[in-house]
Scaffold this motif. Structure first.
Motif, PDB file in Angstrom:
ATOM      1  N   PRO A  23       1.829 -12.228  11.737  1.00  0.00           N
ATOM      2  CA  PRO A  23       1.861 -13.651  11.401  1.00  0.00           C
ATOM      3  C   PRO A  23       0.927 -14.469  12.284  1.00  0.00           C
ATOM      4  CG  PRO A  23       4.088 -12.754  11.543  1.00  0.00           C
ATOM      5  CD  PRO A  23       3.166 -11.706  12.089  1.00  0.00           C
ATOM      6  N   ALA A  24       0.330 -15.484  11.692  1.00  0.00           N
ATOM      7  CA  ALA A  24      -0.522 -16.446  12.383  1.00  0.00           C
ATOM      8  C   ALA A  24      -0.627 -17.661  11.463  1.00  0.00           C
ATOM      9  CB  ALA A  24      -1.900 -15.859  12.664  1.00  0.00           C
ATOM     10  N   PRO A  25      -0.971 -18.820  12.002  1.00  0.00           N
ATOM     11  CA  PRO A  25      -1.104 -19.991  11.121  1.00  0.00           C
ATOM     12  C   PRO A  25      -2.102 -19.767   9.998  1.00  0.00           C
ATOM     13  CG  PRO A  25      -1.049 -20.662  13.424  1.00  0.00           C
ATOM     14  CD  PRO A  25      -1.149 -19.161  13.421  1.00  0.00           C
ATOM     15  N   VAL A  26      -3.187 -19.043  10.307  1.00  0.00           N
ATOM     16  CA  VAL A  26      -4.204 -18.722   9.307  1.00  0.00           C
ATOM     17  C   VAL A  26      -4.546 -17.245   9.438  1.00  0.00           C
ATOM     18  CG1 VAL A  26      -6.530 -19.198   8.440  1.00  0.00           C
ATOM     19  CG2 VAL A  26      -5.162 -21.046   9.438  1.00  0.00           C
ATOM     20  N   VAL A  27      -4.526 -16.524   8.324  1.00  0.00           N
ATOM     21  CA  VAL A  27      -4.847 -15.097   8.320  1.00  0.00           C
ATOM     22  C   VAL A  27      -6.011 -14.894   7.355  1.00  0.00           C
ATOM     23  CG1 VAL A  27      -4.007 -12.761   7.898  1.00  0.00           C
ATOM     24  CG2 VAL A  27      -2.455 -14.498   8.826  1.00  0.00           C
ATOM     25  N   LEU A  28      -7.168 -14.565   7.914  1.00  0.00           N
ATOM     26  CA  LEU A  28      -8.363 -14.321   7.106  1.00  0.00           C
ATOM     27  C   LEU A  28      -8.460 -12.820   6.836  1.00  0.00           C
ATOM     28  CD1 LEU A  28     -11.098 -15.147   5.863  1.00  0.00           C
ATOM     29  CD2 LEU A  28     -12.097 -14.928   8.159  1.00  0.00           C
ATOM     30  N   VAL A  29      -8.390 -12.442   5.569  1.00  0.00           N
ATOM     31  CA  VAL A  29      -8.433 -11.028   5.188  1.00  0.00           C
ATOM     32  C   VAL A  29      -9.790 -10.757   4.543  1.00  0.00           C
ATOM     33  CG1 VAL A  29      -7.321  -9.182   3.862  1.00  0.00           C
ATOM     34  CG2 VAL A  29      -5.941 -11.034   4.825  1.00  0.00           C
ATOM     35  N   THR A  30     -10.633  -9.989   5.232  1.00  0.00           N
ATOM     36  CA  THR A  30     -11.995  -9.753   4.764  1.00  0.00           C
ATOM     37  C   THR A  30     -12.226  -8.280   4.463  1.00  0.00           C
ATOM     38  OG1 THR A  30     -12.779  -9.503   7.041  1.00  0.00           O
ATOM     39  CG2 THR A  30     -12.898 -11.707   6.073  1.00  0.00           C
ATOM     40  N   GLY A  31     -13.329  -8.004   3.749  1.00  0.00           N
ATOM     41  CA  GLY A  31     -13.702  -6.624   3.460  1.00  0.00           C
ATOM     42  C   GLY A  31     -13.589  -6.298   1.987  1.00  0.00           C
ATOM     43  N   ALA A  32     -14.273  -5.228   1.602  1.00  0.00           N
ATOM     44  CA  ALA A  32     -14.392  -4.883   0.185  1.00  0.00           C
ATOM     45  C   ALA A  32     -13.277  -3.981  -0.333  1.00  0.00           C
ATOM     46  CB  ALA A  32     -15.738  -4.195  -0.061  1.00  0.00           C
ATOM     47  N   GLU A  33     -12.417  -3.470   0.558  1.00  0.00           N
ATOM     48  CA  GLU A  33     -11.380  -2.520   0.118  1.00  0.00           C
ATOM     49  C   GLU A  33     -10.167  -3.295  -0.390  1.00  0.00           C
ATOM     50  OE1 GLU A  33     -10.598   0.492  -1.350  1.00  0.00           O
ATOM     51  OE2 GLU A  33     -11.924   1.210   0.254  1.00  0.00           O
ATOM     52  N   THR A  34     -10.171  -3.552  -1.691  1.00  0.00           N
ATOM     53  CA  THR A  34      -9.137  -4.385  -2.303  1.00  0.00           C
ATOM     54  C   THR A  34      -7.737  -3.817  -2.109  1.00  0.00           C
ATOM     55  OG1 THR A  34     -10.705  -5.172  -3.964  1.00  0.00           O
ATOM     56  CG2 THR A  34      -8.367  -5.422  -4.473  1.00  0.00           C
ATOM     57  N   PHE A  35      -7.595  -2.512  -2.263  1.00  0.00           N
ATOM     58  CA  PHE A  35      -6.266  -1.916  -2.141  1.00  0.00           C
ATOM     59  C   PHE A  35      -5.676  -2.173  -0.757  1.00  0.00           C
ATOM     60  CE2 PHE A  35      -3.734   1.667  -0.579  1.00  0.00           C
ATOM     61  CZ  PHE A  35      -2.645   1.566  -1.425  1.00  0.00           C
ATOM     62  N   LEU A  36      -6.473  -1.958   0.284  1.00  0.00           N
ATOM     63  CA  LEU A  36      -5.975  -2.171   1.642  1.00  0.00           C
ATOM     64  C   LEU A  36      -5.665  -3.642   1.887  1.00  0.00           C
ATOM     65  CD1 LEU A  36      -8.237   0.168   3.820  1.00  0.00           C
ATOM     66  CD2 LEU A  36      -5.950   0.607   2.906  1.00  0.00           C
ATOM     67  N   ALA A  37      -6.487  -4.522   1.336  1.00  0.00           N
ATOM     68  CA  ALA A  37      -6.237  -5.955   1.500  1.00  0.00           C
ATOM     69  C   ALA A  37      -4.909  -6.342   0.860  1.00  0.00           C
ATOM     70  CB  ALA A  37      -7.378  -6.761   0.888  1.00  0.00           C
ATOM     71  N   GLU A  38      -4.677  -5.873  -0.356  1.00  0.00           N
ATOM     72  CA  GLU A  38      -3.433  -6.195  -1.053  1.00  0.00           C
ATOM     73  C   GLU A  38      -2.224  -5.615  -0.329  1.00  0.00           C
ATOM     74  OE1 GLU A  38      -4.058  -4.768  -4.990  1.00  0.00           O
ATOM     75  OE2 GLU A  38      -5.250  -6.519  -5.606  1.00  0.00           O
ATOM     76  N   ARG A  39      -2.375  -4.394   0.159  1.00  0.00           N
ATOM     77  CA  ARG A  39      -1.254  -3.790   0.881  1.00  0.00           C
ATOM     78  C   ARG A  39      -0.974  -4.561   2.171  1.00  0.00           C
ATOM     79  NH1 ARG A  39      -0.183   2.376   2.934  1.00  0.00           N
ATOM     80  NH2 ARG A  39       0.371   2.687   0.771  1.00  0.00           N
ATOM     81  N   SER A  40      -2.033  -4.925   2.877  1.00  0.00           N
ATOM     82  CA  SER A  40      -1.868  -5.634   4.137  1.00  0.00           C
ATOM     83  C   SER A  40      -1.177  -6.980   3.926  1.00  0.00           C
ATOM     84  CB  SER A  40      -3.236  -5.838   4.790  1.00  0.00           C
ATOM     85  OG  SER A  40      -3.113  -6.362   6.083  1.00  0.00           O
ATOM     86  N   ILE A  41      -1.616  -7.715   2.913  1.00  0.00           N
ATOM     87  CA  ILE A  41      -0.998  -9.008   2.619  1.00  0.00           C
ATOM     88  C   ILE A  41       0.459  -8.826   2.214  1.00  0.00           C
ATOM     89  CG2 ILE A  41      -1.065 -11.007   1.075  1.00  0.00           C
ATOM     90  CD1 ILE A  41      -4.146 -10.616   1.005  1.00  0.00           C
ATOM     91  N   GLY A  42       0.744  -7.770   1.445  1.00  0.00           N
ATOM     92  CA  GLY A  42       2.118  -7.475   1.063  1.00  0.00           C
ATOM     93  C   GLY A  42       2.988  -7.156   2.276  1.00  0.00           C
ATOM     94  N   MET A  43       2.415  -6.439   3.246  1.00  0.00           N
ATOM     95  CA  MET A  43       3.144  -6.132   4.475  1.00  0.00           C
ATOM     96  C   MET A  43       3.510  -7.407   5.228  1.00  0.00           C
ATOM     97  SD  MET A  43       0.825  -2.866   5.715  1.00  0.00           S
ATOM     98  CE  MET A  43       1.272  -3.087   7.443  1.00  0.00           C
ATOM     99  N   LEU A  44       2.565  -8.343   5.275  1.00  0.00           N
ATOM    100  CA  LEU A  44       2.819  -9.601   5.971  1.00  0.00           C
ATOM    101  C   LEU A  44       3.911 -10.396   5.258  1.00  0.00           C
ATOM    102  CD1 LEU A  44       2.168 -11.633   8.165  1.00  0.00           C
ATOM    103  CD2 LEU A  44       0.304 -12.496   6.726  1.00  0.00           C
TER     104      LEU A  44
END
Length: 339
Positions: A23-44
């Motif tokens: 958690p943070a006030p703003v979380v910038l999720v970058t990079g081309a690996e969509t699956f990992l981005a979606e999983r990471s956001i889901g984890m948060l």
């Protein structure tokens, strides 16, 4: 000669891998690996729900942003519930989104987690630079595209390690070869094995579930040839080609194997030292050491020439690329010896 572009200043915020999102006030999720981005956001999201089940979740698309929307979503709610605002397509964002989000960063709202998903490109650079400068108290979660098999193997091992389960190194390799083109499918295969099998995952386990997918992959043909089973390797090669395996990846699999063997045989030192020096996992070094046992330098040289000839043939240099592949397979199965 044009002047070189100045290098971007180092980020002043924490930059963490997808698995270390927090958690943070703003979380910038970058990079081309969509699956990992979606999983990471889901984890948060799951983490925040665990802290407060009353979490409000809002989604918006930065390329369809309407002025004032962010301020509305971030404004205090009637009952003071924490809010989780997920923003997609930041790489296509509108000018209004850039302006209003930069303004929001000056004083982020309490109890709001703003997640910005940026898939790459230069659009929104001013916003990204502002976040990376430390304004808003954010973090950056990096979800770079996974391109190498070694990275996919690391991913599989991490999946099983997180579940406190064991998987044999050879099973990891077989699984990665079967799902080399889709990380989401690879992750789903890991979940299925973890859910359905109670014991250590072995080659036999993977074959039971995904045998139809892995039985004709390029690396299996290479493994059979390296074992000296020429006839079986030719049968497997023909079956692979008849079921749609492309010739170029088959040559690439053989090239990868022989190249690794050559690197290992030229290194003087322990397998641990070789792994560190050559940038490989210890099991990869040990596997290559087993594969190269009994090979001569002349044999390796002949194997390299055979692979080069096959590579040229499958890329248009021969009218009979399949015959060139069979010559390569037989050469490897003979350990490069002329007999």
């Amino acid at each position: 000669m044009p002047a070189k572009k100045p290098a971007r200043a180092a980020a002043k915020i924490d930059q963490v891998p997808w698995s270390a999102i927090r958690p943070a006030p703003v979380v910038l999720v970058t990079g081309a690996e969509t699956f990992l981005a979606e999983r990471s956001i889901g984890m948060l999201r799951d983490l925040l729900v665990g802290e407060d089940p009353a979490l409000e979740v809002h989604d918006l698309e930065a390329d369809q942003y309407a002025p004032g929307l962010l301020a509305t979503l971030a404004s205090p709610s009637l009952f003071g519930e924490p809010r989780f605002v997920r923003v997609g397509n930041v790489e296509k964002c509108t000018d209004a989104f850039i302006t209003e989000t930069i303004s929001y960063l000056q004083a982020p709202a309490d109890d709001v987690t703003l997640v910005l998903r940026h898939g790459g490109g230069v659009r929104g650079k001013k916003l990204l630079d502002t976040i990376r400068s430390g304004v808003g108290g954010g973090i950056e979660v990096q979800c770079d595209e996974i391109k190498r098999d070694t990275d996919r193997m690391d991913f599989v091992n991490a999946e099983f390690r997180a579940a406190r389960r064991k998987i044999a190194p050879s099973a990891v390799r077989t699984l990665v070869a079967a799902f080399a083109d889709d990380l989401a499918e690879l992750a789903a295969a890991c979940r299925q094995l973890l859910a359905d099998e109670a014991e250590e995952i072995t080659d036999r386990t993977v074959d039971k579930y995904y045998g139809g997918r892995v039985e004709t992959n390029a690396f299996k043909v290479a493994d059979i040839a390296l074992a000296g089973r020429s006839a079986s390797a030719i049968v497997e090669l023909r079956h692979a080609l008849s079921t749609g395996e492309a010739p170029v990846p088959i040559v690439a699999a053989f090239a990868s194997k022989i190249r690794t063997m050559a690197k290992v045989t030229a290194f003087r030192g322990s397998s641990g030292q070789a792994a560190s020096a050559l940038g490989m996992a210890p099991w990869q070094v040990q596997r290559a050491q087993r594969d190269v046992a009994g090979w001569s330098e002349a044999g390796l040289a002949n194997a390299v020439l055979s692979i080069a000839a096959a590579d040229a043939a499958v890329k248009g240099g021969s009218r009979d690329a399949h015959f060139a592949l069979e010559v390569m397979v037989r050469t490897i199965a003979r350990r490069g010896e002329d007999r």
